[in-house]
Enzyme design. Structure first.
Site, PDB file in Angstrom:
ATOM      1  N   HIS A   1      81.582   7.584   3.518  1.00  0.00           N
ATOM      2  CA  HIS A   1      82.707   8.504   3.678  1.00  0.00           C
ATOM      3  C   HIS A   1      83.603   8.483   2.443  1.00  0.00           C
ATOM      4  O   HIS A   1      84.017   9.529   1.929  1.00  0.00           O
ATOM      5  CB  HIS A   1      83.535   8.101   4.897  1.00  0.00           C
TER       6      HIS A   1
ATOM      7  N   GLU B   1      79.726  12.758   7.953  1.00  0.00           N
ATOM      8  CA  GLU B   1      78.893  11.757   8.605  1.00  0.00           C
ATOM      9  C   GLU B   1      77.497  11.710   7.987  1.00  0.00           C
ATOM     10  O   GLU B   1      76.858  10.649   7.960  1.00  0.00           O
ATOM     11  CB  GLU B   1      78.806  12.047  10.104  1.00  0.00           C
TER      12      GLU B   1
ATOM     13  N   HIS C   1      78.590   2.089   5.665  1.00  0.00           N
ATOM     14  CA  HIS C   1      78.864   3.351   6.355  1.00  0.00           C
ATOM     15  C   HIS C   1      80.183   3.957   5.883  1.00  0.00           C
ATOM     16  O   HIS C   1      80.239   5.141   5.505  1.00  0.00           O
ATOM     17  CB  HIS C   1      78.898   3.095   7.862  1.00  0.00           C
ATOM     18  N   GLU C   2      81.248   3.162   5.897  1.00  0.00           N
ATOM     19  CA  GLU C   2      82.553   3.699   5.499  1.00  0.00           C
ATOM     20  C   GLU C   2      82.598   4.024   4.017  1.00  0.00           C
ATOM     21  O   GLU C   2      83.303   4.947   3.597  1.00  0.00           O
ATOM     22  CB  GLU C   2      83.661   2.718   5.876  1.00  0.00           C
TER      23      GLU C   2
END
Length: 491
Positions: free
Chosen positions: A259, A285, A255-256
């Site tokens: 980003h 996101e 997930h990170e």
């Protein structure tokens, strides 16, 4: 020098200072000694004072007036963003801006301590102070206007609470129906065993590289709440480990990385300029959720990850690839937003969105927040919250003043649904690549269609430019119903 060139030179220096301030924040959440919190709050306040003064420097207004609207799309976008930031900074008193920086820096550490002690009452006075300061900020930005919209604009410019109310109203019924369907079938058991935290970090770092994270321009550390920080050639992420739950580490990392890859992929010609960053938190996101869910939790990629986990940890409690896929995507009760399955995740966000709107409007007193949270959670999820760390204290956002941020998580899921629909159409052999542990065709598509452009376009325009269609909640709901409906049908 032309007015535009003078303005851009000044802006680059401002953005460089802002990057330094950002690294102070990263340090605070990763390696800063606990006893340094008070001094760090003074440092953050001082940096904010310098940044605020530069952002509303009268020369910026003069340069903007002389520069006009820009002679090409890049100039026009830079001028649009600089004017937006100048207008905002000019409306907020410097003393208020500095006070917010100091108080939220203190609040972050106090939230962590209260969370560890499961003691919301100890944190409530500081949170009430943060809420009051954010109300003052909103009143300065839109005197007599909708306070929440003023705060939302910091994260998703051009989107209002009325827009979100309509979109979220359309999301909720189908999500609840899908959850009820999932709860009607037997779900696979969770993975069991002891998983070395050091080995989790090793495989997590491999996953970061697999998804395109450049560790020559970034790093991975551990924090209470995973996050991504930075832009350009210095983009850092954090993750967390749990010896009983390796998926927490792996999917937080992916997930990170979504980003971080967004920031690393922005055209380096835009470095330290207004457009040299992600355009909105919703679009940001959309990248992290696509990486984590549509790619990382796909049946094809789960097959590859199952093999790598057996290589790293030995025999697993999960018998085969299909069971592994179902376990990774199991739908079940839980209290933590960041650990929620795809079906229920947005229901967590919608709850927070309603609560924070009520706090900013004054309809909900901070002293009553824990009771309001617990009541709403029981209504939405059918469970009593046993302690504050599983409830009102689980997220860091409100402590650091991020009101208006939570709804961008669900907006990002909506954007991700739109992007994935277009991506699949353009890459028909995607599953073959994912089954080999190679998401690069998808990440390259996202880099080209979305990431490299930075903030050249606003959020909704970015998604429309990438997909050829205006964003809507339909593709996300169709994706979820297809994925979880198939698992229900095969039960």
């Amino acid at each position: 020098m032309s007015a535009y060139n003078e303005l851009m030179a000044f802006s680059r220096e401002t953005n460089a200072l802002a990057a330094v301030a950002g690294r102070l924040g990263w340090d605070q959440e990763t390696v800063m000694p606990r006893g340094a919190a008070a001094q760090r709050s003074d440092e953050m306040s001082a940096m904010e004072g310098i940044l605020h003064a530069r952002r509303c420097d009268p020369r910026v207004g003069d340069w903007l007036a002389d520069a006009g609207v820009g002679s090409d799309p890049v100039e026009a976008a830079n001028l649009r963003l600089l004017k937006r930031d100048f207008d905002r900074a000019s409306k907020v008193p410097a003393a208020l801006s500095q006070r917010l920086a100091r108080v939220t820096s203190l609040a972050q550490g106090e939230w962590a301590a209260a969370r560890a002690a499961d003691d919301f009452a100890a944190f409530a006075p500081r949170l009430a102070e943060v809420v009051d300061l954010k109300r003052q900020e909103a009143a300065a930005l839109v005197p007599g206007g909708v306070a929440y919209d003023a705060l939302l604009a910091d994260y998703e410019p051009g989107v209002t609470a009325a827009d979100l109310d309509q979109m979220f109203g359309a999301l909720r019924p189908r999500l609840v129906a899908l959850r009820d369907q999932a709860f009607g079938i037997e779900q696979p058991p969770a993975i069991t065993g002891e998983f070395s935290e050091q080995a989790q970090m090793v495989l997590g770092s491999e996953l970061a590289r697999v998804f395109g994270y450049d560790l020559n321009r970034g790093r991975i550390d551990k924090a209470v709440h995973p996050f991504s920080s930075g832009s350009g050639v210095d983009v850092r992420i954090t993750t967390r480990t749990d010896p009983a739950d390796p998926f927490n580490c792996f999917y937080s990392t992916i997930h990170e990385v979504g980003h971080a890859c967004y920031e690393q992929a922005v055209d380096l010609d835009y470095l330290l300029t207004p457009i040299g960053r992600g355009t909105s938190m919703g679009v940001h996101e959309s990248q992290s959720r696509t990486y984590e869910n549509q790619l990382g939790r796909s049946r094809a990629f789960c097959g590859w990850l199952y093999g790598r986990m057996k290589d790293e940890f030995g025999p697993l409690s999960i018998r085969n690839e299909d069971e592994f896929y179902r376990t990774v995507n199991r739908v079940g009760p839980g209290f933590i937003r960041t650990e929620a399955d795809e079906v229920q995740y947005n229901l967590h966000v919608l709850m927070r969105y309603d609560l924070e709107k009520a706090m900013i409007s004054g309809a909900l007193d901070v002293r009553d927040l824990e009771d309001a949270w617990n009541t709403r959670f029981r209504a939405d999820f059918g469970r009593a919250v046993p302690k504050a760390s599983l409830g009102v204290l689980q997220d860091v956002h409100w402590s650091v003043g991020l009101f208006g941020y939570f709804p961008t998580y669900s907006l990002g899921n909506v954007y991700a649904g739109c992007l994935f629909k277009a991506l699949k159409d353009d890459i028909p052999a995607l599953d073959a690549h994912l089954s080999a542990g190679d998401p690069s065709p998808a990440t390259a598509w996202l880099a080209e269609r979305v990431q490299r452009h930075g903030a050249l376009r606003d959020g909704r325009e970015t998604i429309e430019h990438a997909t050829g269609a205006a964003p809507s909640e339909g593709p996300l709901l169709d994706y979820l119903e297809a994925k979880f409906g198939e698992m229900a049908a095969s039960d």
